[in-house]
Design an enzyme around this catalytic site. Structure first.
Site, PDB file in Angstrom:
ATOM      1  N   GLY A 201       0.789  -1.233   0.000  1.00 50.03           N
ATOM      2  CA  GLY A 201       0.000   0.000   0.000  1.00 50.03           C
ATOM      3  C   GLY A 201       0.820   1.282   0.000  1.00 50.03           C
ATOM      4  N   SER A 202       2.029   1.239  -0.533  1.00 54.91           N
ATOM      5  CA  SER A 202       2.842   2.466  -0.487  1.00 54.91           C
ATOM      6  C   SER A 202       2.280   3.546  -1.412  1.00 54.91           C
ATOM      7  CB  SER A 202       4.310   2.163  -0.811  1.00 54.91           C
ATOM      8  OG  SER A 202       4.477   1.790  -2.157  1.00 54.91           O
TER       9      SER A 202
ATOM     10  N   ARG B  74     -15.094 -15.311  -9.807  1.00 61.06           N
ATOM     11  CA  ARG B  74     -14.608 -13.936  -9.996  1.00 61.06           C
ATOM     12  C   ARG B  74     -15.795 -12.969 -10.040  1.00 61.06           C
ATOM     13  NH1 ARG B  74      -9.719 -12.381 -11.251  1.00 61.06           N
ATOM     14  NH2 ARG B  74      -8.960 -14.442 -11.811  1.00 61.06           N
TER      15      ARG B  74
ATOM     16  N   ARG C 175      -5.799  -7.973  -8.905  1.00 61.44           N
ATOM     17  CA  ARG C 175      -6.910  -8.816  -9.339  1.00 61.44           C
ATOM     18  C   ARG C 175      -7.256  -8.499 -10.782  1.00 61.44           C
ATOM     19  NH1 ARG C 175      -9.005 -13.052  -7.036  1.00 61.44           N
ATOM     20  NH2 ARG C 175     -11.057 -12.499  -7.855  1.00 61.44           N
TER      21      ARG C 175
ATOM     22  N   ASN D  68      -5.599   3.240 -12.424  1.00 62.29           N
ATOM     23  CA  ASN D  68      -4.658   2.196 -11.995  1.00 62.29           C
ATOM     24  C   ASN D  68      -3.242   2.709 -12.197  1.00 62.29           C
ATOM     25  OD1 ASN D  68      -3.746  -0.460 -11.225  1.00 62.29           O
ATOM     26  ND2 ASN D  68      -3.334  -0.881 -13.388  1.00 62.29           N
TER      27      ASN D  68
ATOM     28  N   HIS E 147       0.595   1.157 -13.000  1.00 68.25           N
ATOM     29  CA  HIS E 147       1.254  -0.065 -13.451  1.00 68.25           C
ATOM     30  C   HIS E 147       2.752   0.212 -13.583  1.00 68.25           C
ATOM     31  CE1 HIS E 147       1.598  -3.978 -15.313  1.00 68.25           C
ATOM     32  NE2 HIS E 147       2.374  -3.433 -16.230  1.00 68.25           N
TER      33      HIS E 147
ATOM     34  N   GLU F 155      -9.831  -4.430 -20.600  1.00 69.14           N
ATOM     35  CA  GLU F 155      -8.596  -5.090 -21.005  1.00 69.14           C
ATOM     36  C   GLU F 155      -7.508  -4.827 -19.957  1.00 69.14           C
ATOM     37  OE1 GLU F 155      -5.788  -5.136 -24.980  1.00 69.14           O
ATOM     38  OE2 GLU F 155      -7.768  -4.239 -25.078  1.00 69.14           O
ATOM     39  N   LEU F 156      -6.833  -5.885 -19.520  1.00 67.44           N
ATOM     40  CA  LEU F 156      -5.847  -5.776 -18.435  1.00 67.44           C
ATOM     41  C   LEU F 156      -4.719  -4.802 -18.792  1.00 67.44           C
ATOM     42  CD1 LEU F 156      -4.765  -6.981 -15.691  1.00 67.44           C
ATOM     43  CD2 LEU F 156      -3.440  -8.560 -17.100  1.00 67.44           C
TER      44      LEU F 156
HETATM   45  C1  GAR Z   1       3.314  -1.003  -7.441  1.00 62.69           C
HETATM   46  O1  GAR Z   1       4.609  -1.049  -7.988  1.00 62.69           O
HETATM   47  C2  GAR Z   1       2.270  -0.951  -8.528  1.00 62.69           C
HETATM   48  O2  GAR Z   1       2.682  -0.226  -9.653  1.00 62.69           O
HETATM   49  C3  GAR Z   1       2.120  -2.404  -8.865  1.00 62.69           C
HETATM   50  O3  GAR Z   1       2.170  -3.075  -7.635  1.00 62.69           O
HETATM   51  C4  GAR Z   1       2.980  -2.317  -6.725  1.00 62.69           C
HETATM   52  C5  GAR Z   1       2.183  -2.085  -5.469  1.00 62.69           C
HETATM   53  O4  GAR Z   1       2.965  -1.476  -4.484  1.00 62.69           O
HETATM   54  N1  GAR Z   1       0.890  -2.654  -9.557  1.00 62.69           N
HETATM   55  C6  GAR Z   1       0.744  -3.586 -10.493  1.00 62.69           C
HETATM   56  O5  GAR Z   1       1.630  -4.356 -10.827  1.00 62.69           O
HETATM   57  C7  GAR Z   1      -0.637  -3.633 -11.142  1.00 62.69           C
HETATM   58  N2  GAR Z   1      -0.608  -4.339 -12.373  1.00 62.69           N
HETATM   59  P1  GAR Z   1       2.268  -0.743  -3.270  1.00 62.69           P
HETATM   60  O6  GAR Z   1       1.272  -1.740  -2.662  1.00 62.69           O
HETATM   61  O7  GAR Z   1       3.383  -0.453  -2.317  1.00 62.69           O
HETATM   62  O8  GAR Z   1       1.596   0.492  -3.780  1.00 62.69           O
END
Ligand code: GAR
Length: 198
Positions: free
Chosen positions: A12-13, A62, A88, A104, A106, A140-141
């Site tokens: 959750g940063s 799901r 998810r 989102n 990524h 789309e993912l």
């Molecule tokens: C982050 O790097 C985010 O970009 C990635 O997960 C990490 C979560 O870190 N998200 C994905 O890969 C989504 N496809 P966090 O929980 O510390 O924010």
């Protein structure tokens, strides 16, 4: 006051960066995790933010999980849903519900490297730049109108971990900036492009 619901699965940063940005005109109404032991959930609760754990393993499909998730989210009547490390795959019905109001982040320069292990794949592909993308969510993912990207150099001696550490610094700057722009009504979706007004 714009209401924001943040979905997480782990540390959750990024959620923390958004909360700590104290975006004026916005309130983080709730943090919801599909993993009950997500570290970010405890942090949010300690800040006095309402939290919900919705364990996806308790649902037969799901679709069932996404229906329950939608009900939990809609209990807060959010203007914006923020996926912050929410790991998810979402059903089309769910993404349709929040079209144009779900973001989102990524950890790659999309459309390169959707999915998992982005940093390892960027290294294997010989990329000289890596980075992160904030985009509106579609069915789309890891696809959808791109609101912003930040790039970092890939260094000769990088490992997936060292590259991830360089990228996450940019994530923590980029995501609050774009959430603020959304809250202030400065994002305009135009096909797969997003215009961001100053
Ligand atoms: C982050 O790097 C985010 O970009 C990635 O997960 C990490 C979560 O870190 N998200 C994905 O890969 C989504 N496809 P966090 O929980 O510390 O924010």
């Amino acid at each position: 006051m714009k209401q924001i619901v943040i979905l997480i699965s782990g540390r959750g940063s990024n959620m923390q960066a958004i909360v700590e940005a104290k975006i004026s005109g916005a309130q983080v109404a709730a943090v919801i995790s599909n993993r009950p032991n997500a570290a970010g959930l405890a942090w949010a609760a300690a800040q006095g933010i309402p939290t919900i754990a919705l364990d996806h393993k308790q649902y037969a499909s799901r679709e069932d999980f996404d229906v329950a998730l939608q009900a939990a989210i809609d209990g807060f009547s959010p203007d914006l849903v923020v996926l912050a490390g929410f790991m998810r795959i979402l059903t089309p019905a769910f993404t349709r519900q929040y079209e144009g109001r779900m973001l989102n982040i990524h950890p790659s320069l999309l459309p390169a490297f959707p999915g998992l292990q982005t940093h390892q794949r960027a290294l294997e592909a010989g990329c000289k730049l890596a980075g992160c993308t904030v985009h509106f969510v579609t069915a789309e993912l890891d696809h959808g109108p791109i609101a912003a990207q930040a790039a970092v150099p890939v260094l000769d001696d990088d490992t997936p971990d060292s590259l991830a550490a360089r990228v996450i610094v940019e994530e923590h700057l980029l995501y609050p900036t774009i959430v603020r722009a959304f809250v202030e009504g400065r994002l305009q979706i135009d096909g797969l492009r997003v215009h961001v007004q100053d």
